[in-house]
Design an enzyme around this catalytic site. Structure first.
Site, PDB file in Angstrom:
ATOM      1  N   LYS A  71     -12.294  -1.941   1.697  1.00 52.87           N
ATOM      2  CA  LYS A  71     -11.593  -1.036   0.773  1.00 52.87           C
ATOM      3  C   LYS A  71     -12.394  -0.971  -0.534  1.00 52.87           C
ATOM      4  O   LYS A  71     -13.408  -0.315  -0.586  1.00 52.87           O
ATOM      5  CB  LYS A  71     -10.144  -1.485   0.591  1.00 52.87           C
ATOM      6  N   SER A 128       0.780  -1.239   0.000  1.00 56.09           N
ATOM      7  CA  SER A 128       0.000   0.000   0.000  1.00 56.09           C
ATOM      8  C   SER A 128       0.812   1.289   0.000  1.00 56.09           C
ATOM      9  O   SER A 128       0.245   2.361  -0.163  1.00 56.09           O
ATOM     10  CB  SER A 128      -0.951  -0.002   1.203  1.00 56.09           C
ATOM     11  N   HIS A 151      -5.801  -4.574  -0.749  1.00 54.57           N
ATOM     12  CA  HIS A 151      -5.896  -3.421  -1.654  1.00 54.57           C
ATOM     13  C   HIS A 151      -6.131  -3.828  -3.104  1.00 54.57           C
ATOM     14  O   HIS A 151      -6.426  -2.983  -3.942  1.00 54.57           O
ATOM     15  CB  HIS A 151      -4.604  -2.583  -1.596  1.00 54.57           C
TER      16      HIS A 151
HETATM   17  C1  LIG Z   1      -2.646  -5.646   3.317  1.00 53.48           C
HETATM   18  C2  LIG Z   1      -3.664  -5.252   4.339  1.00 53.48           C
HETATM   19  N1  LIG Z   1      -4.178  -6.207   5.155  1.00 53.48           N
HETATM   20  C3  LIG Z   1      -5.093  -5.922   6.076  1.00 53.48           C
HETATM   21  C4  LIG Z   1      -5.558  -4.637   6.255  1.00 53.48           C
HETATM   22  C5  LIG Z   1      -6.577  -4.381   7.310  1.00 53.48           C
HETATM   23  O1  LIG Z   1      -7.879  -4.474   6.782  1.00 53.48           O
HETATM   24  P1  LIG Z   1      -9.125  -4.343   7.756  1.00 53.48           P
HETATM   25  O2  LIG Z   1      -9.391  -2.871   7.877  1.00 53.48           O
HETATM   26  O3  LIG Z   1     -10.237  -5.100   7.140  1.00 53.48           O
HETATM   27  O4  LIG Z   1      -8.693  -4.929   9.062  1.00 53.48           O
HETATM   28  C6  LIG Z   1      -5.056  -3.617   5.438  1.00 53.48           C
HETATM   29  C7  LIG Z   1      -5.527  -2.236   5.627  1.00 53.48           C
HETATM   30  O5  LIG Z   1      -4.789  -1.316   5.837  1.00 53.48           O
HETATM   31  C8  LIG Z   1      -4.088  -3.927   4.453  1.00 53.48           C
HETATM   32  O6  LIG Z   1      -3.584  -2.985   3.677  1.00 53.48           O
END
Ligand SMILES: Cc1ncc(COP(=O)(O)O)c(C=O)c1O
Length: 416
Positions: A261, A198, A232
């Site tokens: 997202k 990200s 993402h």
């Molecule tokens: C790769 C990744 N995994 C997990 C998450 C967390 O997602 P959630 O908000 O559903 O816990 C994010 C969010 O920032 C992410 O970028």
């Protein structure tokens, strides 16, 4: 009272954070959205260029209606964890949709992708209970820039140092080196990577990851299991929004992602073989001992996934891609440099100086634009960036507005 000492320590810690200007708690509070979907902060409308809502689905009328319908039918909350009385038909429908979307035998919904990582990684690494037949003799191999939820998932498994290995970011020959060096030392390997990273919008090559896993599968008694967290990537990347697997022609053992997202809802999920899901339903702590998403959220997520998997979803993805190329062209014309050549909705604009990056986002906020600056340690020193996130919901005019305002503010802050 000794407790006072702890409070004193907290005050010092908060002081240290504030001094380093990395504080996050002074959040901007959105009180609503204008008719053209600008966020209202303190009564003023802001264009959002830092949201993960890549297809604009959080404001989709059918998604909101599905949320309301499910709330009406099942109530606002689940009332219990899944195995007690918290499983509604809407949760099962969502899991069926997710399994079909990713062409897997089964899927499981979690309260978040973070919660999914915590449980799933632990279960594969160690088994979750003392009575589990799944032994702890596993090596975890992780990309050096994996997301915090993966890092914490590995941490909570409480592994010895020698059971964790890191390969260089996106460097698959280095991954193979690690697999080669550990042959015979562990019963199984858990190989885990982000899909889209990200900070720069880079995509992991799932085809290469899976072929490394397949190559070494026979070298470990219980094989090499791959988990890809494409939070993402799904509902954003790949010809039909299946994320990095689709874009790089690969298929992991378990795909893990968020509904929060690109799907514009909330909650996390995994999809894979039925036997894996059966094992997690019996063992995954954040699934068994923590509430699922509310029925309304499950209804919204289910509708979003169905939309992505429809002709309308394809249209949204092509609008996103058109917006992306318009943005890139206009930003390059304006003289901005990119920190990486990303084909994902995350577009990192290279600033190269922490103070200037901060100044630029502050000036843009004054101009009614929401965007995020990233500096060390989140990105390398000297690679300070503003991270712009493009959505299908943006209009070309809004992108022009962003570029014009960014140019003006960059001149004011000595960047251009
Ligand atoms: C790769 C990744 N995994 C997990 C998450 C967390 O997602 P959630 O908000 O559903 O816990 C994010 C969010 O920032 C992410 O970028």
């Amino acid at each position: 009272m000794p407790k006072k000492n702890f409070y004193g320590l907290l005050e010092k810690e908060i002081g240290r954070i504030d001094e380093s200007r990395t504080s996050k708690r002074d959040e901007k509070v959105i009180s609503g959205f204008s008719a053209d979907k600008r966020a209202l902060v303190g009564g003023k409308p802001y264009l959002i260029f830092n949201s993960n809502d890549y297809l604009g689905l959080r404001h989709h009328p059918a998604v909101k209606k599905a949320e309301m319908d499910a709330s009406e039918r099942y109530g606002a909350g689940p009332g219990a964890v899944r195995f007690i009385s918290g499983t509604m038909q809407v949760h099962k429908d969502l899991e069926k949709t997710a399994a079909k979307f990713h062409a897997r035998e089964d899927a499981m919904a979690f309260s978040s992708a973070f919660a999914a990582n915590l449980a799933v990684l632990h279960c594969i690494i160690k088994g979750q209970s003392r009575t589990s037949l799944v032994g702890a003799d596993a090596l975890v191999i992780s990309d050096e820039l994996n997301h915090r939820s993966i890092i914490d998932g590995i941490r909570v498994a409480g592994l010895e140092k020698q059971s964790k290995a890191i390969y260089k970011h996106l460097d698959y020959p280095d991954l193979e080196r690690v697999l080669e060096e550990n042959k015979g030392k562990f019963k199984r390997v858990l190989l885990v990577s982000d899909g889209i990273f990200s900070m720069l919008g880079e995509a992991a090559d799932i085809g290469k990851i899976q072929s490394a896993a397949d190559k070494f599968d026979g070298e470990y008694e219980e094989g090499v299991i791959t988990v890809i967290d494409d939070s993402h990537g799904v509902a954003c990347f790949g010809a039909t929004g299946r994320g990095c697997e689709e874009a790089t022609n690969g298929k992991s053992d378990i795909v893990l992602a968020t509904f929060g997202k690109g799907f514009g809802a909330d909650g996390g999920y995994i999809a894979g073989d039925k036997i894996m899901m059966d094992y997690f339903r019996e063992s995954a702590a954040t699934y068994i001992y923590s509430n699922p998403v509310s029925p309304g959220t499950a209804g919204a997520a289910n509708k979003s996934m169905q939309i992505v998997d429809s002709p309308e979803g394809k249209q949204l993805l092509s609008r996103l891609n058109a917006n992306l190329s318009h943005f890139k062209t206009r930003m390059k014309e304006a003289g901005f440099a990119f920190a990486a050549e990303s084909t994902h909705a995350i577009q990192p604009i290279l600033i190269g100086d922490a103070a200037k990056a901060r100044l630029l986002t502050d000036y843009l906020f004054e101009e009614g634009v929401f965007v995020t600056n990233l500096s060390f340690p989140v990105v390398q020193k000297g690679r300070d960036e503003i991270r712009v996130q493009i959505s299908a919901a943006h209009t070309p005019k809004e992108i022009d507005e962003f570029v014009d305002k960014a140019s003006k503010c960059a001149k004011k802050s000595g960047i251009l």
